[in-house]
Design a protein around this motif. Structure first.
Motif, PDB file in Angstrom:
ATOM      1  N   MET A   1       0.827  -1.196   0.000  1.00 53.33           N
ATOM      2  CA  MET A   1       0.000   0.000   0.000  1.00 53.33           C
ATOM      3  C   MET A   1       0.864   1.249   0.000  1.00 53.33           C
ATOM      4  SD  MET A   1      -3.173   0.745   2.511  1.00 53.33           S
ATOM      5  CE  MET A   1      -4.288   2.064   2.145  1.00 53.33           C
ATOM      6  N   ARG A   2       0.389   2.284  -0.682  1.00 56.25           N
ATOM      7  CA  ARG A   2       1.158   3.539  -0.758  1.00 56.25           C
ATOM      8  C   ARG A   2       0.347   4.650  -0.105  1.00 56.25           C
ATOM      9  NH1 ARG A   2       5.249   3.649  -4.273  1.00 56.25           N
ATOM     10  NH2 ARG A   2       4.908   5.792  -4.910  1.00 56.25           N
ATOM     11  N   ILE A   3       0.820   5.087   1.025  1.00 55.13           N
ATOM     12  CA  ILE A   3       0.069   6.077   1.807  1.00 55.13           C
ATOM     13  C   ILE A   3       0.797   7.416   1.785  1.00 55.13           C
ATOM     14  CG2 ILE A   3      -0.681   6.695   4.143  1.00 55.13           C
ATOM     15  CD1 ILE A   3      -1.139   3.732   4.657  1.00 55.13           C
ATOM     16  N   GLY A   4       0.009   8.467   1.606  1.00 51.36           N
ATOM     17  CA  GLY A   4       0.551   9.811   1.711  1.00 51.36           C
ATOM     18  C   GLY A   4      -0.017  10.515   2.933  1.00 51.36           C
ATOM     19  N   VAL A   5       0.790  11.325   3.593  1.00 53.07           N
ATOM     20  CA  VAL A   5       0.354  12.037   4.791  1.00 53.07           C
ATOM     21  C   VAL A   5       0.561  13.531   4.574  1.00 53.07           C
ATOM     22  CG1 VAL A   5       0.752  12.385   7.260  1.00 53.07           C
ATOM     23  CG2 VAL A   5       0.980  10.092   6.277  1.00 53.07           C
ATOM     24  N   MET A   6      -0.460  14.306   4.895  1.00 51.73           N
ATOM     25  CA  MET A   6      -0.319  15.749   4.835  1.00 51.73           C
ATOM     26  C   MET A   6      -0.644  16.327   6.209  1.00 51.73           C
ATOM     27  SD  MET A   6      -2.242  18.527   2.396  1.00 51.73           S
ATOM     28  CE  MET A   6      -1.302  18.391   0.889  1.00 51.73           C
ATOM     29  N   VAL A   7       0.309  17.050   6.769  1.00 47.13           N
ATOM     30  CA  VAL A   7       0.108  17.658   8.087  1.00 47.13           C
ATOM     31  C   VAL A   7      -0.110  19.155   7.887  1.00 47.13           C
ATOM     32  CG1 VAL A   7       1.043  17.893  10.404  1.00 47.13           C
ATOM     33  CG2 VAL A   7       1.703  15.938   9.012  1.00 47.13           C
ATOM     34  N   CYS A   8      -1.222  19.619   8.432  1.00 47.08           N
ATOM     35  CA  CYS A   8      -1.653  20.991   8.153  1.00 47.08           C
ATOM     36  C   CYS A   8      -1.193  21.942   9.262  1.00 47.08           C
ATOM     37  CB  CYS A   8      -3.176  20.994   8.042  1.00 47.08           C
ATOM     38  SG  CYS A   8      -3.874  22.614   7.748  1.00 47.08           S
ATOM     39  N   HIS A   9      -0.706  23.105   8.859  1.00 51.82           N
ATOM     40  CA  HIS A   9      -0.367  24.135   9.853  1.00 51.82           C
ATOM     41  C   HIS A   9      -1.621  24.831  10.361  1.00 51.82           C
ATOM     42  CE1 HIS A   9       4.071  24.714   8.728  1.00 51.82           C
ATOM     43  NE2 HIS A   9       3.640  23.800   7.878  1.00 51.82           N
ATOM     44  N   CYS A  10      -2.635  24.862   9.536  1.00 52.68           N
ATOM     45  CA  CYS A  10      -3.819  25.687   9.765  1.00 52.68           C
ATOM     46  C   CYS A  10      -3.383  27.104  10.124  1.00 52.68           C
ATOM     47  CB  CYS A  10      -4.714  25.092  10.862  1.00 52.68           C
ATOM     48  SG  CYS A  10      -6.369  25.810  10.864  1.00 52.68           S
ATOM     49  N   GLY A  11      -2.599  27.698   9.240  1.00 52.70           N
ATOM     50  CA  GLY A  11      -2.019  29.006   9.535  1.00 52.70           C
ATOM     51  C   GLY A  11      -1.114  28.841  10.729  1.00 52.70           C
ATOM     52  N   ASN A  12      -1.484  29.495  11.812  1.00 50.47           N
ATOM     53  CA  ASN A  12      -0.740  29.302  13.041  1.00 50.47           C
ATOM     54  C   ASN A  12      -1.540  28.496  14.055  1.00 50.47           C
ATOM     55  OD1 ASN A  12       1.764  29.674  13.908  1.00 50.47           O
ATOM     56  ND2 ASN A  12       1.473  31.735  14.749  1.00 50.47           N
ATOM     57  N   ASN A  13      -2.737  28.130  13.673  1.00 50.09           N
ATOM     58  CA  ASN A  13      -3.616  27.461  14.629  1.00 50.09           C
ATOM     59  C   ASN A  13      -3.000  26.181  15.157  1.00 50.09           C
ATOM     60  OD1 ASN A  13      -6.093  28.929  15.014  1.00 50.09           O
ATOM     61  ND2 ASN A  13      -6.404  28.678  12.819  1.00 50.09           N
ATOM     62  N   ILE A  14      -2.411  25.400  14.287  1.00 52.26           N
ATOM     63  CA  ILE A  14      -1.769  24.160  14.715  1.00 52.26           C
ATOM     64  C   ILE A  14      -0.278  24.401  14.916  1.00 52.26           C
ATOM     65  CG2 ILE A  14      -1.193  21.814  14.035  1.00 52.26           C
ATOM     66  CD1 ILE A  14      -3.890  21.759  12.495  1.00 52.26           C
ATOM     67  N   ALA A  15       0.332  25.074  13.943  1.00 48.28           N
ATOM     68  CA  ALA A  15       1.795  25.189  13.946  1.00 48.28           C
ATOM     69  C   ALA A  15       2.337  25.905  15.178  1.00 48.28           C
ATOM     70  CB  ALA A  15       2.254  25.898  12.678  1.00 48.28           C
ATOM     71  N   ALA A  16       1.503  26.730  15.825  1.00 44.67           N
ATOM     72  CA  ALA A  16       1.994  27.458  16.988  1.00 44.67           C
ATOM     73  C   ALA A  16       2.362  26.523  18.132  1.00 44.67           C
ATOM     74  CB  ALA A  16       0.948  28.471  17.453  1.00 44.67           C
ATOM     75  N   THR A  17       1.638  25.431  18.256  1.00 45.43           N
ATOM     76  CA  THR A  17       1.893  24.566  19.421  1.00 45.43           C
ATOM     77  C   THR A  17       2.259  23.144  19.019  1.00 45.43           C
ATOM     78  OG1 THR A  17      -0.454  24.057  19.596  1.00 45.43           O
ATOM     79  CG2 THR A  17       0.350  25.879  20.937  1.00 45.43           C
TER      80      THR A  17
ATOM     81  N   VAL B   1       3.909   4.310   4.498  1.00 51.64           N
ATOM     82  CA  VAL B   1       3.883   5.739   4.175  1.00 51.64           C
ATOM     83  C   VAL B   1       5.010   6.032   3.193  1.00 51.64           C
ATOM     84  CG1 VAL B   1       4.161   8.077   5.078  1.00 51.64           C
ATOM     85  CG2 VAL B   1       2.811   6.392   6.348  1.00 51.64           C
ATOM     86  N   VAL B   2       4.652   6.506   1.987  1.00 48.07           N
ATOM     87  CA  VAL B   2       5.680   6.770   0.986  1.00 48.07           C
ATOM     88  C   VAL B   2       5.941   8.266   0.845  1.00 48.07           C
ATOM     89  CG1 VAL B   2       5.212   4.667  -0.328  1.00 48.07           C
ATOM     90  CG2 VAL B   2       3.945   6.769  -0.858  1.00 48.07           C
ATOM     91  N   TYR B   3       5.058   9.038   1.453  1.00 46.45           N
ATOM     92  CA  TYR B   3       5.209  10.480   1.288  1.00 46.45           C
ATOM     93  C   TYR B   3       4.537  11.172   2.464  1.00 46.45           C
ATOM     94  CZ  TYR B   3       4.691  15.156  -0.740  1.00 46.45           C
ATOM     95  OH  TYR B   3       4.725  16.505  -0.963  1.00 46.45           O
ATOM     96  N   ALA B   4       5.225  12.166   3.010  1.00 50.28           N
ATOM     97  CA  ALA B   4       4.598  12.966   4.060  1.00 50.28           C
ATOM     98  C   ALA B   4       5.093  14.384   3.933  1.00 50.28           C
ATOM     99  CB  ALA B   4       4.936  12.405   5.442  1.00 50.28           C
ATOM    100  N   THR B   5       4.167  15.304   4.059  1.00 55.20           N
ATOM    101  CA  THR B   5       4.547  16.709   3.916  1.00 55.20           C
ATOM    102  C   THR B   5       3.711  17.552   4.860  1.00 55.20           C
ATOM    103  OG1 THR B   5       4.834  18.511   2.338  1.00 55.20           O
ATOM    104  CG2 THR B   5       2.854  17.173   2.098  1.00 55.20           C
ATOM    105  N   ASP B   6       4.047  18.822   4.968  1.00 50.51           N
ATOM    106  CA  ASP B   6       3.196  19.729   5.735  1.00 50.51           C
ATOM    107  C   ASP B   6       2.715  20.826   4.805  1.00 50.51           C
ATOM    108  OD1 ASP B   6       6.237  20.221   6.285  1.00 50.51           O
ATOM    109  OD2 ASP B   6       5.280  22.200   6.431  1.00 50.51           O
ATOM    110  N   HIS B   7       1.619  21.443   5.173  1.00 45.06           N
ATOM    111  CA  HIS B   7       1.024  22.433   4.288  1.00 45.06           C
ATOM    112  C   HIS B   7       0.385  23.534   5.121  1.00 45.06           C
ATOM    113  CE1 HIS B   7      -1.270  24.168   0.987  1.00 45.06           C
ATOM    114  NE2 HIS B   7      -0.557  23.418   0.160  1.00 45.06           N
ATOM    115  N   MET B   8       0.429  24.738   4.619  1.00 42.70           N
ATOM    116  CA  MET B   8      -0.077  25.870   5.401  1.00 42.70           C
ATOM    117  C   MET B   8      -1.582  25.741   5.665  1.00 42.70           C
ATOM    118  SD  MET B   8       0.660  28.449   7.096  1.00 42.70           S
ATOM    119  CE  MET B   8       2.290  29.088   6.748  1.00 42.70           C
ATOM    120  N   TYR B   9      -2.334  25.506   4.596  1.00 45.15           N
ATOM    121  CA  TYR B   9      -3.779  25.293   4.758  1.00 45.15           C
ATOM    122  C   TYR B   9      -4.195  24.119   3.873  1.00 45.15           C
ATOM    123  CZ  TYR B   9      -4.428  29.763   7.155  1.00 45.15           C
ATOM    124  OH  TYR B   9      -4.384  30.793   8.060  1.00 45.15           O
ATOM    125  N   ALA B  10      -4.318  22.947   4.440  1.00 42.51           N
ATOM    126  CA  ALA B  10      -4.630  21.770   3.634  1.00 42.51           C
ATOM    127  C   ALA B  10      -6.007  21.887   2.979  1.00 42.51           C
ATOM    128  CB  ALA B  10      -4.570  20.520   4.504  1.00 42.51           C
TER     129      ALA B  10
END
Lengths: 660, 199, 327
Positions: A1-17, A33-42
């Motif tokens: 299985m090939r899974i991708g993960v995207m972690v959201c900053h939600c602006g500063n809502n998540i990224a702050a803490t 998991v073959v790919y994981a990234t973060d994104h400002m607003y998913a």
């Protein structure tokens, strides 16, 4: 299985803490998991585009987004993965905003927790399976239970929208409580003049079938395909022949029948039409009081009827209606005033309910619009209204406000002063609740223009003295005892759920509250829907409501039904129970515990039984999964294995932390 | 309260319609809460298999919290009422296993009760911290010794007398359920792993 | 075969005669015959008169024959039951797992059965040449003479607290009804066990469960484990238990068994009796039963029409407090 993960900053809502980069980095080490990234607003347009592009580029077959609550954006992302060619159920969400970032400032622990939640989501995704909705045909008809103003409005709106309507009413005429009212607040216009045309429309509309003196006996099926058995109680009059001429009523010798339509203020005959505007205008025999049916002799109406419509041998009839949706509009009952002994209700004839008083005010009522005391027929000069009888009273088990009593009391006080200009009207009240459009002004008019005396305080006792009723209470504003010698006392009785409402709720498989009012799906956002798909609510069956609110909800319910049945086919949610036939032992325990009757037992050729889920009825609660001794019945997308994957993921993390 | 420098291991099973929404509401309101809890979303508290709870506790969880809609408010009308009976039975059952009764709780929190959710999570987490970590379940080395002992004696299966597993001269009949005071005194004796004869 | 007293001899004769009379109506009758020694009985399938002559009934008839019922579903059969066994039958009937019309039940009021483990610690049972059971005594014929044991000393624990010596469901009641000897179960064993600290209880089970060899004899002997052929313990989907022989898996299986039997277990004790490692697993089920009794006043296997408490609910539960209000 090939899974991708995207972690959201939600602006500063998540990224702050939460250290979102660290979460993404950790996720890269997770199995599959073959790919994981973060994104400002998913959830933003570029976020979703990135997600879709990554799915295509990396040929992912599952996606985890760590961001806000799935209650917020699960659907958003499901649609996104679907656009990228994935099955929408090959998607999991880790809630690292509401459940992590927003509840703690400890960045280290938050990051660990977010990582754990992503791990759980990945592990669940690894055992997720694609699910597809199935579609099925719908019946383009609607059944409405209750022919009061809400039921009538819903019926007219649905019929206007092109649906066939079946209207089931317990009484012999539609119209409900509104048809008994003399005037309506705050306009003081004639109630039946407003309602009458609607009743006529409903009676004449070719799309609307009326079942009178009828009750819902059994409901089976599911949204789009309900099957409703309706018991039509016999009228002993062949309504295909009856013309509503009223000759039978004139000649009927049984003339001492309490007139239910007139709140038993007057007497009527054993056969008759309840009121002039009755729709359908047809005669009905009251079997309890008919001499022919109780004693076997009489038969006057049979002889007199010009069309030969009378048939004492008619029996109840059960008809089955197939409909796609149901609207419950069963309305309300009034509080039984006799429970309030301190007001002398039931003991003193001159203590009457507000609805009985309403009938006296009505020009077509028992007193032809002249207010007369029941005891001696004299015109009362002092009328005392007592508000909140059976409302806001915990000792009576009625803690709620009945919503409209303040307003009709003001109306009746005004009408009293109109009918008898030299009269005095007093209102004993707790608070005045006049929060509708034009309501406050209306109460003001009663006080200022019509000189109605409003006394803030509860009445302790009503007792007779010298031909008067002494109303004793406290004026809490003056802080002193008051006594008013009254000629007539009107109790502003509160609202109860309609008789039989809980039983109907059981048949419809909808919830009801402790007082028997039907529960809406969500108090704010789904006020018309119930938790049973395809069953909607209109009017006071859902809670005390006045006429405008009832009519508004009725139109809303009709709108919902029209939207639902505008489709030729409906899709069933695939997150429902499924039976592994090879594991099922046919014990039937799931059938017993299913709250929706969605499970039936199917007999195999060898005579053994297996459970089977009616896909369109199943609501996906999963009670059956836990009931099944072999867990052979599994709720899709929440199977044992899928939930265990989450539990095991955590346990594994814990084992690892112990080792380290 | 002992702080291990890391979160305690607490799993929550929350119904989608009420309690998960309540937990969301607590987040939206930025109510500060302990970080120990890991939430698993289920459609209904009626979906929570008591075995999930047992499994979690026997696999290293220090605490398990189940939360559903208030009785009468279930989205599926009856799910939490079945859950109440099942979970109450489980709650009463767990102590016999040596799982402290405080380690498992089930509560009702509605989607609008964010502050109540905060209170409940905080209290429950505090309780688990006070109880300390769940005893670990490292495997003792008895199995093979016992097995060898059993094979030596198994002349008349299945009712052979039992091997002694605590290095005690043993005349007690272990197949009975009634434990004597003597047994119980023996139970708390520290475990002594038997290394000899593990053929 | 050992001598039994005269009335018991007559009872066995009546049993045989009744079975023979019913044979034309059934495919076979499941009963007890003498086993390989005087202290063992063995199940027998009676199909003809000769088989019927082998039927016995005494304190060695330990097995709960109801365990076979579900597997033989669909057959018309006769079944010999003691009081306790009949409760398993009632429970199976309540769950509609067996069909009453296919069953002919020979109910035998019972004076209690032996716990051979208790006999073993008092004598070498391999030496026993004959046995005789009277109301108060068990007389064992040994090569060097007779050994008399007080009957109560060697009865199974469940018999000492038995409140159902007489079958609760039967077609033929064979023998006079017994007065129940047991009092209302005080759960003395549980009480004393629960006095231990949580840590001690945990350690106790840790020790006990570590000895489990995952043979599943407990499950296979259980009359209500009707789903053994698709048991969760062996299933890959759902995957509750792995094949690893670690402590969690063994322990969890016993917890699963107890949870599955909640509201169903009649405490026939076959699980514990069949455990080759002598793990006191009945204690778990007794705990569950005591709580069920307390909350729902419910006892399994008594009323075939009863609604099992976990398959129903009350809007307001009398004995369940709102947990959220408690702390």
């Amino acid at each position: 299985m090939r899974i991708g993960v995207m972690v959201c900053h939600c602006g500063n809502n998540i990224a702050a803490t939460v250290d979102v980069e660290a979460v993404a980095a950790a996720a890269r080490e997770f199995p599959d998991v073959v790919y994981a990234t973060d994104h400002m607003y998913a959830c933003s347009d570029p976020g979703q585009k990135t997600l879709e592009q990554t799915i295509r580029d990396l040929k992912l077959d599952g996606v985890v987004v760590a961001s806000c609550s799935p209650r917020m954006h699960e659907l958003t992302f499901r649609r996104a993965v679907e656009r990228a060619g994935l099955n929408r159920y090959m998607f999991e969400m880790a809630n690292i905003r509401e459940h992590v970032a927003w509840i703690s400032l400890d960045r280290k622990r938050n990051t660990q927790k977010a990582t754990d939640l992503v791990r759980m989501a990945v592990e669940k995704l690894r055992v997720d399976r694609p699910l597809t909705a199935k579609s099925f045909d719908v019946q383009k008809r609607v059944l409405i239970v209750g022919g009061g103003v809400a039921g009538i409005q819903a019926a007219l709106d649905c019929a206007d929208g092109g649906l066939d309507v079946v209207l089931v009413e317990r009484k012999s005429s539609i119209g409900g409580i509104m048809s008994k009212l003399d005037k309506t607040f705050p306009t003081v216009d004639c109630s039946v003049c407003v309602l009458g045309p609607k009743m006529v429309d409903a009676g004449q509309n070719p799309r609307i079938t009326l079942h009178m003196l009828s009750e819902v006996e059994e409901v089976s099926g599911y949204v789009g395909n309900f099957e409703v058995k309706v018991r039509k109680h016999t009228t002993y009059v062949d309504w295909t022949k009856c013309t509503g001429c009223g000759a039978c009523e004139e000649k009927c010798p049984s003339r001492k029948v309490p007139d239910a339509f007139n709140e038993n203020v007057s007497l009527t005959t054993a056969i008759g039409i309840p009121f002039p505007q009755a729709t359908p205008k047809r005669a009905t025999i009251n079997a309890e009081h008919c001499l022919r049916l109780t004693k076997g002799k009489c038969g006057v109406c049979e002889k007199i009827c010009p069309t030969g419509a009378i048939d004492y041998d008619l029996k109840d009839e059960v008809v089955t209606e197939k409909v796609g949706a149901i609207i419950a509009a069963t309305g309300l009952n009034l509080f039984d005033h006799r429970k309030c002994g301190e007001y002398g209700a039931g003991r003193y004839p001159d203590v009457v309910t507000s609805l009985a008083y309403e009938r006296m005010l009505s020009a077509s009522g028992p007193t032809a619009g002249h207010i007369k005391r029941p005891s001696d027929g004299a015109e009362p000069k002092t009328v005392v209204f007592i508000a909140c009888v059976g409302s806001r009273d915990r000792s009576l088990g009625r803690p709620y406000c009945s919503n409209f009593c303040c307003m009709y009391t003001a109306k009746q006080a005004i009408l009293t002063r109109d009918h008898i200009p030299d009269s005095k009207a007093y209102v004993f009240y707790m608070d005045i609740r006049a929060n509708g459009k034009g309501y406050e002004e209306f109460v003001r008019r009663a006080q200022e223009e019509y000189g109605v005396e409003y006394v803030r305080g509860r009445v302790a006792q009503v007792y007779p003295k010298d031909g008067k009723l002494i109303v004793r209470g406290t004026d809490t504003l003056l802080g002193q005892q008051v006594e008013v010698p009254a000629d007539l006392v009107v109790l502003a009785v509160g609202v109860e759920a309609a008789k039989g409402a809980p039983e109907l709720a059981e048949k419809l498989r909808i919830s009801y509250d402790a007082y028997g009012f039907f529960m809406e799906s969500h108090p704010k956002l789904r006020p018309v829907e119930t938790n049973t798909v395809g069953v909607f609510l209109a009017g006071a069956c859902q809670g005390p409501k006045d006429i405008p609110a009832s009519v508004a909800q009725a139109s809303a319910a009709a709108g919902k039904v029209l939207a639902l049945l505008s489709k030729d086919k409906l899709e069933s949610d695939p997150q429902i129970a499924q039976v592994a036939t090879n594991r099922c032992i046919g014990c039937g325990k799931c059938e017993r515990t299913c709250p929706f009757g969605a499970i039936r037992m199917r007999e195999l050729r060898d005579g053994s039984k297996r459970a089977e889920v009616v896909e369109t009825v199943c609501q996906g609660c999963g009670i059956c999964s836990v009931t099944c001794p072999v867990r052979a019945i599994q709720l899709q997308h929440f199977t044992d294995s899928q939930l265990l994957a989450e539990v095991n993921a955590l346990c594994r993390i814990w084992d690892e932390t112990t080792e380290s | 309260m002992p702080d291990m420098g890391r979160d305690y291991r607490i799993i929550g099973f929350l119904c989608n319609w009420c309690s998960y929404g309540g937990a969301d509401a607590a987040g939206v309101a930025r109510f500060s809460q302990p970080t120990d809890l890991r939430i698993i979303r289920v459609p209904c508290s009626g979906r929570v298999d008591p075995m999930f709870v047992a499994k979690a506790l026997l696999s290293g969880a220090d605490g398990v919290l189940v939360s559903g809609c208030h009785p009468r408010d279930c989205h599926y009308s009856e799910g939490n009422l079945y859950a109440r009976r099942r979970l109450e039975m489980l709650r009463r059952f767990l102590p016999i296993l040596g799982v402290d009764e405080g380690r498992f709780e089930y509560i009702w929190v509605s989607a609008s009760e964010g502050s109540r959710w905060r209170d409940m999570v905080t209290k429950f987490t505090d309780k688990i911290h006070a109880l300390g970590p769940m005893p670990r379940m490292a495997e003792p080395v008895h199995t093979l010794c016992s097995l060898s002992g059993m094979l030596g004696q198994s002349l008349a299966q299945p009712d052979m007398a039992l091997p002694d597993w605590d290095n005690k001269p043993d005349q007690t009949v272990h197949s009975r359920a009634v434990l004597t005071q003597a047994d119980i005194a023996g139970l708390s004796a520290p475990e002594t792993a038997k290394e000899d004869g593990n053929g | 075969m050992a001598e039994t007293d005269r009335s018991e001899n007559e009872r066995v004769a009546r049993l045989r005669a009744t079975v023979v009379r019913e044979l034309p109506n059934v495919d076979f009758v499941l009963g007890y015959a003498r086993g390989f020694d005087p202290l063992h009985a063995t199940p027998i399938t009676v199909r003809n008169e000769q088989d019927a002559e082998r039927l016995i009934f005494d304190a060695t008839c330990v097995e709960n024959l109801a365990t076979s019922l579900y597997g033989l579903r669909g057959k018309r059969m006769g079944l010999v039951v003691k009081g306790c066994d009949s409760r398993s039958v009632v429970q199976l009937l309540q769950e509609k797992l067996v069909d009453r019309e296919n069953l002919v039940i020979f109910g035998l009021p019972c004076d209690g059965v032996l716990d051979l483990a208790k006999v073993r610690v008092r004598t070498d049972i391999a030496e026993v040449r004959g046995a005789e059971f009277t109301g108060e005594e068990v007389r064992l014929l040994l090569p060097d003479g007779e050994k008399v044991l007080p009957r109560r000393d060697v009865l199974a624990d469940k018999c000492l607290r038995c409140r159902y010596p007489n079958p609760v469901v039967y077609n033929h009641m064979i023998g006079a009804e017994r007065t129940p000897q047991g009092e209302e179960d005080a759960y003395a064993d549980l009480e004393s066990f629960e006095k231990l600290s949580a840590q001690e209880r945990f350690d106790f089970w840790k020790r006990q469960m570590s000895r489990c060899i995952r043979c599943y004899a407990c499950r296979n002997a259980c009359p209500l484990c009707v789903c053994k052929h698709v048991c969760l313990a062996d299933s890959r989907d759902p995957h509750w238990l792995s094949a690893e022989a670690n402590l969690q898996e063994k322990w969890l299986f016993q917890v699963m068994h107890a949870l599955h039997l909640a509201g169903r277990c009649t405490e026939c004790g076959e699980c514990q009796r069949s455990c080759p490692m002598g793990i006191p697993i009945l204690l778990l089920k007794r705990k569950m039963n005591r709580e069920l009794k307390e909350i729902f006043n419910y006892e399994a296997g008594v009323d075939p029409e009863a609604v099992p408490p976990l398959h129903t609910f009350q809007m307001e539960e009398d004995k369940i407090k709102d947990r959220g209000q408690l702390w």
